[in-house]
Structures are given as structure tokens and as C-alpha cells.
Design a protein around this motif. Structure first.
Motif, PDB file in Angstrom:
ATOM      1  N   ALA A   1       3.375  13.792  -9.761  1.00 21.53           N
ATOM      2  CA  ALA A   1       4.478  14.744  -9.820  1.00 21.53           C
ATOM      3  C   ALA A   1       4.998  14.889 -11.244  1.00 21.53           C
ATOM      4  CB  ALA A   1       5.605  14.299  -8.891  1.00 21.53           C
ATOM      5  N   ARG A   2       5.056  13.793 -11.977  1.00 25.06           N
ATOM      6  CA  ARG A   2       5.540  13.856 -13.356  1.00 25.06           C
ATOM      7  C   ARG A   2       4.665  14.789 -14.182  1.00 25.06           C
ATOM      8  NH1 ARG A   2       4.587   9.172 -14.575  1.00 25.06           N
ATOM      9  NH2 ARG A   2       6.375   8.275 -13.480  1.00 25.06           N
ATOM     10  N   GLU A   3       3.379  14.682 -13.985  1.00 23.29           N
ATOM     11  CA  GLU A   3       2.463  15.542 -14.736  1.00 23.29           C
ATOM     12  C   GLU A   3       2.592  17.003 -14.298  1.00 23.29           C
ATOM     13  OE1 GLU A   3      -1.440  14.021 -14.177  1.00 23.29           O
ATOM     14  OE2 GLU A   3      -0.967  12.029 -14.981  1.00 23.29           O
ATOM     15  N   ARG A   4       2.670  17.229 -12.976  1.00 20.84           N
ATOM     16  CA  ARG A   4       2.687  18.596 -12.457  1.00 20.84           C
ATOM     17  C   ARG A   4       4.019  19.297 -12.722  1.00 20.84           C
ATOM     18  NH1 ARG A   4      -2.398  20.417 -10.676  1.00 20.84           N
ATOM     19  NH2 ARG A   4      -3.571  18.570 -10.040  1.00 20.84           N
ATOM     20  N   ILE A   5       5.122  18.542 -12.613  1.00 20.24           N
ATOM     21  CA  ILE A   5       6.429  19.156 -12.840  1.00 20.24           C
ATOM     22  C   ILE A   5       6.523  19.687 -14.265  1.00 20.24           C
ATOM     23  CG2 ILE A   5       8.904  18.646 -13.065  1.00 20.24           C
ATOM     24  CD1 ILE A   5       8.579  16.766 -10.647  1.00 20.24           C
ATOM     25  N   GLY A   6       5.951  18.926 -15.181  1.00 22.51           N
ATOM     26  CA  GLY A   6       5.959  19.362 -16.572  1.00 22.51           C
ATOM     27  C   GLY A   6       5.205  20.666 -16.793  1.00 22.51           C
ATOM     28  N   SER A   7       4.227  20.928 -15.960  1.00 17.26           N
ATOM     29  CA  SER A   7       3.444  22.158 -16.104  1.00 17.26           C
ATOM     30  C   SER A   7       3.978  23.292 -15.238  1.00 17.26           C
ATOM     31  CB  SER A   7       1.976  21.881 -15.734  1.00 17.26           C
ATOM     32  OG  SER A   7       1.867  21.559 -14.357  1.00 17.26           O
ATOM     33  N   GLY A   8       5.076  23.037 -14.513  1.00 15.05           N
ATOM     34  CA  GLY A   8       5.687  24.077 -13.703  1.00 15.05           C
ATOM     35  C   GLY A   8       5.066  24.264 -12.336  1.00 15.05           C
ATOM     36  N   THR A   9       4.256  23.300 -11.867  1.00 14.92           N
ATOM     37  CA  THR A   9       3.616  23.404 -10.562  1.00 14.92           C
ATOM     38  C   THR A   9       4.553  22.897  -9.474  1.00 14.92           C
ATOM     39  OG1 THR A   9       1.469  23.039 -11.588  1.00 14.92           O
ATOM     40  CG2 THR A   9       1.605  22.752  -9.197  1.00 14.92           C
ATOM     41  N   GLY A  10       4.762  23.707  -8.431  1.00  9.61           N
ATOM     42  CA  GLY A  10       5.686  23.320  -7.375  1.00  9.61           C
ATOM     43  C   GLY A  10       5.052  22.509  -6.272  1.00  9.61           C
TER      44      GLY A  10
ATOM     45  N   PHE B   1       1.168  20.569  -5.044  1.00  7.19           N
ATOM     46  CA  PHE B   1      -0.113  20.115  -5.580  1.00  7.19           C
ATOM     47  C   PHE B   1      -0.729  19.100  -4.625  1.00  7.19           C
ATOM     48  CE2 PHE B   1       3.527  17.949  -7.359  1.00  7.19           C
ATOM     49  CZ  PHE B   1       3.263  16.614  -7.126  1.00  7.19           C
ATOM     50  N   LEU B   2      -1.984  18.798  -4.828  1.00  4.07           N
ATOM     51  CA  LEU B   2      -2.696  17.848  -3.990  1.00  4.07           C
ATOM     52  C   LEU B   2      -2.648  16.448  -4.583  1.00  4.07           C
ATOM     53  CD1 LEU B   2      -5.917  19.837  -3.009  1.00  4.07           C
ATOM     54  CD2 LEU B   2      -4.089  19.135  -1.470  1.00  4.07           C
ATOM     55  N   VAL B   3      -2.409  15.470  -3.728  1.00  2.04           N
ATOM     56  CA  VAL B   3      -2.535  14.056  -4.105  1.00  2.04           C
ATOM     57  C   VAL B   3      -3.368  13.380  -3.035  1.00  2.04           C
ATOM     58  CG1 VAL B   3      -1.346  11.876  -4.506  1.00  2.04           C
ATOM     59  CG2 VAL B   3      -0.322  14.005  -5.315  1.00  2.04           C
ATOM     60  N   GLU B   4      -4.527  12.934  -3.391  1.00  2.00           N
ATOM     61  CA  GLU B   4      -5.437  12.245  -2.473  1.00  2.00           C
ATOM     62  C   GLU B   4      -5.677  13.080  -1.212  1.00  2.00           C
ATOM     63  OE1 GLU B   4      -3.686   8.407  -1.901  1.00  2.00           O
ATOM     64  OE2 GLU B   4      -3.833   7.881  -4.030  1.00  2.00           O
TER      65      GLU B   4
ATOM     66  N   GLY C   1       0.813  -1.211   0.000  1.00  2.00           N
ATOM     67  CA  GLY C   1       0.000   0.000   0.000  1.00  2.00           C
ATOM     68  C   GLY C   1       0.849   1.265   0.000  1.00  2.00           C
ATOM     69  N   GLU C   2       1.946   1.264   0.788  1.00  2.00           N
ATOM     70  CA  GLU C   2       2.837   2.423   0.825  1.00  2.00           C
ATOM     71  C   GLU C   2       3.497   2.651  -0.528  1.00  2.00           C
ATOM     72  OE1 GLU C   2       4.379   2.393   5.484  1.00  2.00           O
ATOM     73  OE2 GLU C   2       5.370   1.125   3.996  1.00  2.00           O
ATOM     74  N   VAL C   3       3.912   1.550  -1.166  1.00  2.00           N
ATOM     75  CA  VAL C   3       4.572   1.673  -2.464  1.00  2.00           C
ATOM     76  C   VAL C   3       3.587   2.157  -3.523  1.00  2.00           C
ATOM     77  CG1 VAL C   3       5.889   0.470  -4.241  1.00  2.00           C
ATOM     78  CG2 VAL C   3       6.195  -0.151  -1.843  1.00  2.00           C
ATOM     79  N   ALA C   4       2.378   1.595  -3.505  1.00  2.00           N
ATOM     80  CA  ALA C   4       1.371   2.003  -4.490  1.00  2.00           C
ATOM     81  C   ALA C   4       1.054   3.496  -4.355  1.00  2.00           C
ATOM     82  CB  ALA C   4       0.108   1.172  -4.325  1.00  2.00           C
ATOM     83  N   ARG C   5       0.950   3.971  -3.106  1.00  2.00           N
ATOM     84  CA  ARG C   5       0.659   5.398  -2.911  1.00  2.00           C
ATOM     85  C   ARG C   5       1.838   6.258  -3.369  1.00  2.00           C
ATOM     86  NH1 ARG C   5       1.156   9.824  -0.015  1.00  2.00           N
ATOM     87  NH2 ARG C   5      -0.704  11.150   0.197  1.00  2.00           N
ATOM     88  N   ALA C   6       3.069   5.830  -3.057  1.00  2.00           N
ATOM     89  CA  ALA C   6       4.240   6.573  -3.507  1.00  2.00           C
ATOM     90  C   ALA C   6       4.299   6.607  -5.031  1.00  2.00           C
ATOM     91  CB  ALA C   6       5.508   5.945  -2.941  1.00  2.00           C
ATOM     92  N   ARG C   7       3.943   5.503  -5.654  1.00  2.00           N
ATOM     93  CA  ARG C   7       3.923   5.439  -7.110  1.00  2.00           C
ATOM     94  C   ARG C   7       2.905   6.420  -7.685  1.00  2.00           C
ATOM     95  NH1 ARG C   7       7.591   4.083 -10.143  1.00  2.00           N
ATOM     96  NH2 ARG C   7       7.006   6.093 -10.959  1.00  2.00           N
ATOM     97  N   ARG C   8       1.735   6.502  -7.051  1.00  2.00           N
ATOM     98  CA  ARG C   8       0.713   7.457  -7.515  1.00  2.00           C
ATOM     99  C   ARG C   8       1.194   8.896  -7.324  1.00  2.00           C
ATOM    100  NH1 ARG C   8      -2.585   3.747  -4.760  1.00  2.00           N
ATOM    101  NH2 ARG C   8      -2.948   5.180  -3.007  1.00  2.00           N
ATOM    102  N   LEU C   9       1.887   9.137  -6.212  1.00  2.00           N
ATOM    103  CA  LEU C   9       2.413  10.477  -5.971  1.00  2.00           C
ATOM    104  C   LEU C   9       3.434  10.848  -7.049  1.00  2.00           C
ATOM    105  CD1 LEU C   9       3.494  11.886  -2.526  1.00  2.00           C
ATOM    106  CD2 LEU C   9       4.928  12.218  -4.534  1.00  2.00           C
ATOM    107  N   LEU C  10       4.312   9.908  -7.401  1.00  2.00           N
ATOM    108  CA  LEU C  10       5.311  10.184  -8.431  1.00  2.00           C
ATOM    109  C   LEU C  10       4.674  10.365  -9.803  1.00  2.00           C
ATOM    110  CD1 LEU C  10       8.163   7.750  -7.335  1.00  2.00           C
ATOM    111  CD2 LEU C  10       8.052  10.218  -7.008  1.00  2.00           C
ATOM    112  N   ASP C  11       3.619   9.609 -10.072  1.00  2.00           N
ATOM    113  CA  ASP C  11       2.899   9.781 -11.336  1.00  2.00           C
ATOM    114  C   ASP C  11       2.299  11.184 -11.421  1.00  2.00           C
ATOM    115  OD1 ASP C  11       3.524   7.201 -12.065  1.00  2.00           O
ATOM    116  OD2 ASP C  11       1.592   6.347 -11.469  1.00  2.00           O
TER     117      ASP C  11
END
Length: 302
Positions: A256-265, A267-270, A244-254
């Protein structure tokens, strides 16, 4: 030997250097690292014998390694045994020198000078790192300067017996344990290196070992020393991330990949606000999960 690899060390199994018959068994264990001991676990009359056995083991390791991190706890830099220990163990086969009773940055520098002298005279290409033991009141007070004393310091390790016993502090005193862990953890964090919880001598209490390991992990420790093979699986489990911890970290990184590309420092995850420290923590957790072969770790990491 790179610091990130040491940061993935959940369990480190101590093996007396005077018991070479145990080396193959320890190598075949589930421990992430072996700590061959030339110090406290070896009586004075067997120091030379233990040193020779450890040297033979190190020289016999395959060139590509055997999947284990190999650490040697040498005798202290203030003893006449220190440089002979270094001459025997530095070189191919050794990843980390474990320094006992470190009390200052000057202790680290003296040890580094000795290591460099032995490497130069022996024509060695070794760049073994240092795991510094924090096991005296002076060492605890100076933990931050010890951690930052030299680039070869790759981690800090707590030694409870030498720290608590002379001061009359009970080994199971929760407040004392947490105080020491927090001091060491923040010292290591300031130097961007990992730290490791001390061993539990009460081998017959796996639940206590598990509780200590879980408490150390909650305080940001990377792993824990073991003095008996029966403790290894308990410690590994305590320091392994859950699916569960890994799955949540994976979702957070996913995300982040989208937000970093848009220049967002940030953001909300769950429902939780996420920024750079959370992203780095998620990366570290996924890296450990990937090393352990957990399927939840698969995916692209930003």
C-alpha cells in the motif's frame, strides 16, 4: 482514555468490588483490563463497602498508570446507587464506566449528564469513557442508536445472561449467539467503536470459552469478558493475531505504501484485490500485534 486503546482490549476480567483482596491478583494477571463490579456481583448489603473498596483502589493507582485498562461496572442509572457510584469512581484511576442495562440513546444521555454533573461539582478533570452493555431485547433493538448516542460511548458489550435467560434462549444456541453478535457488531461499526463478547459462566469448559472467543473474533469483536482468571489466557490467545496474519498484513501495508505514492486506489496483493477497507483492517491488526510485542509487526505503516 482514547477509543483506540479500548479497541486493543482482548480480555476484561470481572472482579467483585466487595473482594478487594482479589484486586492485586487481578492487576498482576494477563488480562488487558480489569472490570471492578459494583452491580450484579455485589449483594445489596455490601454495596457501600464495595464502593469504598473500589474508590480506594482507584485513588491508589500510580499517576502514569499500571498498564491496565480499569473499568468499573456501576449500578444502573435508574437506581439510587448510580450517582453515589459515580462520585466514588470518577477521577484519577478510572478509564471506563461500564453502564448496565442500556436500552436507548436517552439512557446514555442521562448517564453522561450525571457524569458531567459529578465532574463539575467535584472539580474533576476526568473524561472517563462509557462501555455500554447490550443485555436486554430493547437494548439490542436500539444498539445502533446507543452506539452513536454520545462521543463518550467508547464501546458496546454483550450481556448474554440477562438477554437470553428471560427469553428462554439457550446460552449455547449458535444461531442466537451469532444473531446478537452481528447486530451488536454492525451497530458498533456504524459508530466506529469496538464491541466485546459476553462472559461465559461455564468456567470448567475452556474449550467452549475458546470456541466462543474465536467465533466472536471472526465476527469482528475486539475481545471478550472473563469471569475467572483461568479464562484470560484462552481469550487472549483467541483474539491475538497469528504470526502469519501479521506477516501478511505487513506485506499488504508495504504494498500500500508503494501504491498510495503512485496514486493507485486498488491493487492486487498475493492475488487478492485490496483497497481502503483492507488497508485499515491491516493497520488495526498490526497495531494490536505491535502492542503485543510481536516481531512481525515491525516496520513503517502507511
Amino acid at each position: 482514555m482514547e477509543t483506540p486503546r479500548l479497541a486493543l482490549m482482548r480480555s476484561k476480567l470481572f472482579v467483585p468490588g466487595s473482594r478487594p483482596e482479589l484486586f492485586p491478583k487481578a492487576l498482576a494477571s494477563e488480562a488487558d483490563a480489569l472490570s471492578l463490579d459494583l452491580e450484579d456481583a455485589v449483594t445489596p448489603s455490601r454495596k457501600e463497602e464495595a464502593r469504598a473498596a473500589v474508590e480506594a483502589f482507584l485513588r491508589g493507582r500510580p499517576e502514569g498508570g499500571d498498564g491496565k485498562i480499569v473499568i468499573v461496572r456501576v449500578n444502573g442509572p435508574a437506581t439510587p446507587l448510580f450517582e453515589p457510584d459515580l462520585r466514588a469512581v470518577l477521577g484519577r484511576g478510572l478509564d471506563v464506566v461500564n453502564l448496565p442495562m442500556v436500552e436507548s440513546a436517552a439512557d446514555i444521555q442521562r448517564a453522561v449528564d450525571a457524569m458531567q454533573r459529578v465532574e463539575h461539582l467535584g472539580g474533576l478533570s476526568s473524561r472517563a469513557r462509557i462501555l455500554a452493555n447490550i443485555e436486554t431485547p430493547r437494548g439490542l433493538h436500539a444498539a445502533a442508536e446507543i452506539a452513536a448516542a454520545h462521543p463518550r460511548v467508547a464501546g458496546l458489550q454483550v450481556g448474554y445472561g440477562d438477554l437470553f435467560e428471560p427469553a428462554g434462549i439457550a446460552r449455547d444456541h449458535a444461531a442466537a449467539l451469532d444473531h446478537v453478535r452481528l447486530v451488536v457488531r454492525f451497530a458498533a461499526a456504524a459508530a466506529d467503536i469496538p464491541c466485546f463478547d459476553g462472559a461465559l459462566a461455564d468456567v470448567a469448559s475452556p474449550e467452549r470459552c475458546r470456541a466462543e472467543a474465536e467465533a466472536a473474533r471472526r465476527l469482528g469483536f475486539a475481545g471478550k469478558s472473563c469471569i475467572h482468571p483461568s479464562q484470560v489466557l484462552v481469550v487472549n490467545a483467541a483474539f491475538a493475531p497469528t504470526p502469519g496474519e501479521v506477516a501478511r498484513a505487513r506485506r499488504l501495508l508495504d504494498a500500500a505504501r508503494e501504491r498510495i505514492g503512485s496514486g493507485t486506489g486498488a491493487f492486487l496483493v498475493e492475488g487478492q484485490m485490496v483497497d481502503a477497507p483492507f488497508i485499515e483492517s491491516a493497520r488495526a491488526l498490526v497495531a494490536l500485534a505491535a502492542r503485543l510485542g510481536m516481531p512481525e509487526a515491525r516496520g513503517e505503516t502507511p
